[in-house]
Design a protein around this motif. Structure first.
Motif, PDB file in Angstrom:
ATOM      1  N   ALA A  62       0.789  -1.237  -0.116  1.00 23.76           N
ATOM      2  CA  ALA A  62       0.130   0.046   0.093  1.00 23.76           C
ATOM      3  C   ALA A  62       1.040   1.378  -0.306  1.00 23.76           C
ATOM      4  CB  ALA A  62      -1.025  -0.078   1.214  1.00 23.76           C
ATOM      5  N   HIS A  63       0.251   2.427  -0.018  1.00 24.93           N
ATOM      6  CA  HIS A  63       0.864   3.632   0.151  1.00 24.93           C
ATOM      7  C   HIS A  63       1.624   4.125   1.258  1.00 24.93           C
ATOM      8  CE1 HIS A  63      -2.833   4.542   1.255  1.00 24.93           C
ATOM      9  NE2 HIS A  63      -2.661   5.766   2.088  1.00 24.93           N
ATOM     10  N   LYS A  64       1.138   3.458   2.352  1.00 24.33           N
ATOM     11  CA  LYS A  64       1.498   4.050   3.715  1.00 24.33           C
ATOM     12  C   LYS A  64       2.945   3.931   3.981  1.00 24.33           C
ATOM     13  CE  LYS A  64      -2.799   3.126   6.321  1.00 24.33           C
ATOM     14  NZ  LYS A  64      -3.655   2.686   5.409  1.00 24.33           N
TER      15      LYS A  64
ATOM     16  N   GLN B 173      -2.636  -1.474   9.555  1.00 28.82           N
ATOM     17  CA  GLN B 173      -1.966  -1.338   8.312  1.00 28.82           C
ATOM     18  C   GLN B 173      -0.896  -0.420   8.600  1.00 28.82           C
ATOM     19  OE1 GLN B 173      -6.129  -2.143   6.378  1.00 28.82           O
ATOM     20  NE2 GLN B 173      -5.066  -0.578   5.080  1.00 28.82           N
TER      21      GLN B 173
ATOM     22  N   THR C 253      -1.665   9.227   8.671  1.00 26.30           N
ATOM     23  CA  THR C 253      -2.524   9.889   7.689  1.00 26.30           C
ATOM     24  C   THR C 253      -2.206  11.412   7.530  1.00 26.30           C
ATOM     25  OG1 THR C 253      -4.522   9.736   6.450  1.00 26.30           O
ATOM     26  CG2 THR C 253      -4.643  10.116   8.789  1.00 26.30           C
TER      27      THR C 253
ATOM     28  N   ALA D 163      -9.681   7.134  -3.193  1.00 32.32           N
ATOM     29  CA  ALA D 163     -10.317   6.762  -1.943  1.00 32.32           C
ATOM     30  C   ALA D 163      -9.821   7.502  -0.869  1.00 32.32           C
ATOM     31  CB  ALA D 163     -10.304   5.382  -1.503  1.00 32.32           C
ATOM     32  N   ILE D 164     -10.666   7.981   0.114  1.00 34.04           N
ATOM     33  CA  ILE D 164     -10.559   8.780   1.420  1.00 34.04           C
ATOM     34  C   ILE D 164     -10.700   8.164   2.620  1.00 34.04           C
ATOM     35  CG2 ILE D 164     -11.211  10.898   2.521  1.00 34.04           C
ATOM     36  CD1 ILE D 164     -10.337  12.110   0.005  1.00 34.04           C
TER      37      ILE D 164
ATOM     38  N   GLY E 150      -8.127   8.843   6.007  1.00 28.35           N
ATOM     39  CA  GLY E 150      -7.912  10.156   6.694  1.00 28.35           C
ATOM     40  C   GLY E 150      -7.571  11.275   5.540  1.00 28.35           C
ATOM     41  N   GLY E 151      -7.308  10.658   4.235  1.00 23.88           N
ATOM     42  CA  GLY E 151      -7.111  11.400   2.963  1.00 23.88           C
ATOM     43  C   GLY E 151      -5.493  11.544   2.568  1.00 23.88           C
TER      44      GLY E 151
ATOM     45  N   ASN F 121      -3.506   9.184   0.844  1.00 24.56           N
ATOM     46  CA  ASN F 121      -3.197   8.701  -0.416  1.00 24.56           C
ATOM     47  C   ASN F 121      -3.859   9.753  -1.541  1.00 24.56           C
ATOM     48  OD1 ASN F 121      -5.132   7.038  -2.411  1.00 24.56           O
ATOM     49  ND2 ASN F 121      -6.042   6.777  -0.413  1.00 24.56           N
TER      50      ASN F 121
ATOM     51  N   LEU G 245     -10.875   2.536   6.159  1.00 23.23           N
ATOM     52  CA  LEU G 245     -11.390   3.840   5.946  1.00 23.23           C
ATOM     53  C   LEU G 245     -12.213   4.358   6.996  1.00 23.23           C
ATOM     54  CD1 LEU G 245     -12.909   3.326   2.265  1.00 23.23           C
ATOM     55  CD2 LEU G 245     -10.616   4.477   2.857  1.00 23.23           C
TER      56      LEU G 245
ATOM     57  N   ALA H  50      -7.504  -3.491  -2.812  1.00 22.69           N
ATOM     58  CA  ALA H  50      -7.915  -3.440  -1.740  1.00 22.69           C
ATOM     59  C   ALA H  50      -9.176  -2.972  -1.629  1.00 22.69           C
ATOM     60  CB  ALA H  50      -6.888  -2.539  -0.675  1.00 22.69           C
TER      61      ALA H  50
ATOM     62  N   GLU I  89     -10.031  -0.660  -0.053  1.00 21.70           N
ATOM     63  CA  GLU I  89     -10.161   1.006   0.055  1.00 21.70           C
ATOM     64  C   GLU I  89     -10.471   1.364  -1.353  1.00 21.70           C
ATOM     65  OE1 GLU I  89      -8.001  -1.035   1.731  1.00 21.70           O
ATOM     66  OE2 GLU I  89      -8.173  -0.330   3.851  1.00 21.70           O
ATOM     67  N   PRO I  90      -9.639   1.267  -2.220  1.00 24.07           N
ATOM     68  CA  PRO I  90      -9.528   1.720  -3.673  1.00 24.07           C
ATOM     69  C   PRO I  90     -10.656   1.342  -4.320  1.00 24.07           C
ATOM     70  CG  PRO I  90      -7.604   0.129  -3.205  1.00 24.07           C
ATOM     71  CD  PRO I  90      -8.221   0.497  -2.189  1.00 24.07           C
TER      72      PRO I  90
ATOM     73  N   CYS J 294      -4.365   2.052  -4.321  1.00 23.18           N
ATOM     74  CA  CYS J 294      -3.402   2.508  -3.025  1.00 23.18           C
ATOM     75  C   CYS J 294      -3.015   1.314  -2.312  1.00 23.18           C
ATOM     76  CB  CYS J 294      -4.054   3.568  -2.180  1.00 23.18           C
ATOM     77  SG  CYS J 294      -5.786   3.251  -1.838  1.00 23.18           S
ATOM     78  N   GLY J 295      -3.754   0.335  -2.625  1.00 23.65           N
ATOM     79  CA  GLY J 295      -3.589  -1.031  -1.821  1.00 23.65           C
ATOM     80  C   GLY J 295      -3.911  -2.197  -2.589  1.00 23.65           C
TER      81      GLY J 295
HETATM   82  C1  LIG Z   1      -5.076   3.217   5.577  1.00 26.67           C
HETATM   83  C2  LIG Z   1      -5.334   3.007   3.952  1.00 26.67           C
HETATM   84  C3  LIG Z   1      -6.566   4.059   3.374  1.00 26.67           C
HETATM   85  C4  LIG Z   1      -6.821   5.177   4.128  1.00 26.67           C
HETATM   86  O1  LIG Z   1      -5.894   6.369   4.346  1.00 26.67           O
HETATM   87  P1  LIG Z   1      -5.557   7.451   3.605  1.00 26.67           P
HETATM   88  O2  LIG Z   1      -4.880   8.160   4.663  1.00 26.67           O
HETATM   89  O3  LIG Z   1      -7.001   8.216   3.408  1.00 26.67           O
HETATM   90  O4  LIG Z   1      -4.860   7.193   2.329  1.00 26.67           O
HETATM   91  C5  LIG Z   1      -6.513   3.778   2.147  1.00 26.67           C
HETATM   92  N1  LIG Z   1      -6.296   2.680   1.322  1.00 26.67           N
HETATM   93  C6  LIG Z   1      -5.450   1.669   1.963  1.00 26.67           C
HETATM   94  C7  LIG Z   1      -4.787   0.599   1.179  1.00 26.67           C
HETATM   95  C8  LIG Z   1      -4.870   1.925   3.142  1.00 26.67           C
HETATM   96  O5  LIG Z   1      -4.426   0.946   3.706  1.00 26.67           O
END
Ligand SMILES: *Cc1c(COP(=O)(O)O)cnc(C)c1O
Length: 404
Positions: A95-97, A124, A200, A240-241, A243-244, A246, A314, A358, A360-361, A386-387
């Motif tokens: 993921a982007h984290k 995560q 985030t 996707a949002i 905490g915002g 990514n 999310l 994932a 989330e996206p 993003c994941g």
């Molecule tokens: C944690 C996470 C999110 C939500 O966090 P943002 O700060 O909004 O990016 C979204 N997608 C994935 C894959 C995550 O792990």
């Protein structure tokens, strides 16, 4: 710094305010820490050796740049604008984290900190933090609501494998908000050696701007890659949002490009008309939490509400202050997707593109058809993937009534 000409999007100001949002709402005892962090970050930001070191780890450890991929079959399915995926699910840890964790851990080491603390909801961010702590040999303590420890046992095990200590938080309802409070408390009591790694684009200044800067690698790469592939900027960028982070990472490098639409997709859960969603911007109102002023899920008395989403990532009850400001300014648009819509998009993307996203996206994927139609044939829409979905297959199987 002072060579930069001020413009309407040059935010935040010196106090960390994005218009009426953001700021530093922390106890007096925490103020020296956030100021120290701010100075340290400003120094690193201006230091080319810091950036070079970060770039090196992003290349060789994280696996950047991530590809920009034309999702041809999904594009054909909707028959409108080209749909591109920014492949951040291919990063180390999926993921982007990790983009943000890598930046902050290098900063923490420059500040001489030896002990890293974090809070996590779905686990995560805890896993990404434990990963970079293992890599650099730093002590890692992760606060996690007791209820979340129960619900997210695979991530708890991952963090422990990586050498982190996971502390279950039993105060309140034992979820993310309570873990956030506990992490803040730890930070105040262990000022000398401890760094608080927020996951985030939220928290007191400078976190929202700093996390945005570290995640902006997503949008900067996208800009270069789209120029190389199409000789132009995308017509829209979509993410996707939670905490915002990514989303702001993808959006921020395009803020001054007025022709690029920026569209964030919140989790509508079981619907925005009821209480079971996690859409802070569309279903919340401004208040103060986690050291900043922003849109929050709250009841009539200002009590923070537990968000609901099929996607555990999310469930942050707020939203980074820059999004709150972009929404009020009308520069970014925000929409939502329900659990059911995300579940459907998850399956469609898996079948048409061979990419299991994932959950989330999958919320962004759920709106991508209508956005591609609005942009029209010949246009280009970039969605931040993003994941990856490996972590979600058990949840999806359960929702589909499949026994694993
Ligand atoms: C944690 C996470 C999110 C939500 O966090 P943002 O700060 O909004 O990016 C979204 N997608 C994935 C894959 C995550 O792990």
């Amino acid at each position: 710094m002072n060579a930069i000409i001020p413009n309407e999007y040059a935010m935040p100001d010196a106090e960390g305010r994005f218009g009426p949002y953001g700021g530093r709402f922390v106890a007096e005892t925490l103020m020296p820490l956030v100021l120290e962090l701010n100075h340290a970050y400003e120094r690193c930001k201006a230091d080319p050796t810091f950036q070079a070191e970060l770039d090196d780890y992003l290349t060789h450890y994280v696996g950047r740049p991530s590809p920009l991929y034309l999702a041809q079959r999904l594009t054909d399915h909707y028959g409108a604008a080209n749909i591109w995926f920014k492949r951040d699910e291919l990063n180390h840890t999926g993921a982007h984290k990790i983009n943000n964790c890598m930046g902050q851990i290098l900063l923490a080491m420059r500040m001489g900190k030896k002990r890293i603390i974090a809070e996590t909801g779905a686990g995560q961010h805890g896993v990404a933090t434990a990963t970079v702590c293992a890599r650099f040999g730093l002590q890692c303590v992760v606060y996690m609501g007791a209820a979340d420890v129960q619900r997210q046992s695979p991530n708890v095990f991952r963090m422990k494998l990586l050498g982190a200590e996971v502390i279950p938080v039993t105060s309140g309802r034992g979820t993310l908000k309570d873990a956030m409070n506990e992490a803040m408390r730890d930070w105040v009591t262990n000022v000398e050696d401890t760094y608080y790694l927020i996951g985030t684009a939220a928290g007191p200044h400078p976190y929202p701007a700093m996390v945005r800067d570290f995640q902006s690698v997503i949008g900067k790469e996208t800009k270069v890659q789209m120029q190389a592939r199409r000789g132009k900027l995308p017509d829209a960028v979509v993410a996707a949002i939670g905490g915002g982070s990514n989303a702001i990472g993808l959006f921020h490098p395009f803020i001054e490009d007025a022709g690029v639409r920026m569209i964030g997709i919140e989790a509508a859960g079981r619907g925005l008309d009821g209480p079971d969603h996690a859409a802070s911007l569309q279903g919340g109102r401004p208040g103060v939490l986690h050291g900043n002023r922003t849109y929050l899920l709250q009841d009539a008395d200002g009590q923070i509400l537990e968000g609901h989403s099929i996607s555990a990532g999310l469930d942050y009850p707020g939203i980074g202050p820059e999004h709150a400001w972009l929404k009020d300014m009308g520069r970014a648009e925000y929409r939502a997707a329900t659990d059911a819509e995300a579940l459907e998009a998850f399956q469609l993307c898996s079948k048409l593109e061979g990419i299991i996203p994932a959950l989330e996206p999958s919320h962004a994927l759920a709106r991508i058809g209508e956005i591609a139609a609005e942009i029209g044939t010949g246009g280009d829409v970039v969605l931040n993937m993003c994941g990856r979905g490996d972590k979600d297959i058990f949840a999806v199987a359960q929702h589909l009534g499949v026994e694993l």
